[in-house]
Design a protein around this motif. Structure first.
Motif: not given
Length: 290
Positions: A131-143
């Protein structure tokens, strides 16, 4: 024309033929109307049925372990997703489960989740992977993510807040999430604005979220079959009458103790009611089994 003692005129024959034709047309039209009525009734029944069969509990479980950019697979992610799927199904959840999901897989899975949510539904999201945060949001990363700059995170990743927002838009009664993605990932040195760990997750109304670590914290994989968060969550879920908030809180305390304070999960709640994890049917089956 004669038949025995009776004489049939050509005009009578014509009139009879016309009458027979009219009767045949009437019968055919009536049959067609009946068939159309049955088709319409079936369509209405199917539509009504699709609304009526919305599951009371639905979950989307995503376990991403094989990222091409990573030095080695995240073996625990797949194990965690499979173990949780088994427990959730035991407890009466209709589970959508995907492993090593690419971007399209994840978006399709979210659409399937949305289609199953109704006003009385308890909806749960589980994600294990990077997971990565960007712009104060957290993103689930696909493979299959191709991440070289921060904009790529928003393009290829799937925002946790977006999925929770979809649950809210579908009027889910309760929104639950378990996010195990606070890992040091292979993209962190590729852009200067990179931030460690996940951002605080915005909690919609009547929701409960368990994240594997405090915002900004990075957690290394342990050597066990499951992640520390999942190992303790599975123990907490084995309590028959526990409600969701109790399960998440127990998991938080257990992980903190087991890691001697090095990993402290976050529990965020806006619940306005107790939410039992097991359905009545699942609880009855458990009692019947001893």
């Amino acid at each position: 024309m004669k038949f025995g003692q009776f004489r049939v005129s050509p005009r009578s024959t014509t009139v009879a033929a016309v009458l027979v034709g009219m009767v045949s047309l009437a019968i055919g039209a009536h049959a067609a109307l009946n068939k159309r009525s049955l088709d319409v009734a079936k369509a209405v029944a199917d539509t009504t049925g699709s609304i009526a069969v919305k599951p009371a509990r639905v979950a989307l479980v995503i376990g991403n372990g094989h990222y091409p950019d990573a030095n080695r697979p995240l073996k625990q992610s797949i194990n965690d997703a499979r173990a949780l799927t088994t427990i959730l199904r035991r407890d009466g959840f209709d589970v959508i489960m995907v492993e090593d999901a690419n971007r399209d897989d994840m978006r399709r899975a979210v659409r399937r989740l949305e289609s199953k949510i109704g006003p009385d539904t308890t909806a749960l999201l589980f994600f294990s992977g990077f997971g990565i945060q960007s712009g104060r949001e957290s993103y689930m990363i696909p493979v299959d993510a191709q991440i070289w700059k921060e904009a790529d995170v928003r393009r290829d990743g799937l925002s946790i807040e977006t999925v929770l927002g979809a649950m809210k838009e579908r009027a889910a009664k309760v929104k639950l999430a378990v996010i195990d993605a606070s890992r040091r990932n292979p993209y962190e040195r590729r852009f200067r604005s990179y931030s460690h760990g996940l951002a605080p997750i915005n909690v919609p109304d009547n929701a409960l979220i368990l994240s594997s670590a405090t915002p900004g914290q990075v957690v290394d994989e342990s050597g066990g079959q499951y992640s520390l968060l999942m190992a303790e969550l599975l123990k907490s879920l084995d309590t028959p009458n526990a409600d969701a908030e109790t399960v998440f809180s127990r998991t938080r305390v257990a992980v903190s103790r087991a890691s001697e304070g090095e990993q402290v999960p976050t529990v965020s709640s806006s619940l306005a009611q107790d939410v039992p994890f097991r359905s009545d049917a699942a609880l009855a089956a458990h009692k019947a089994g001893g």
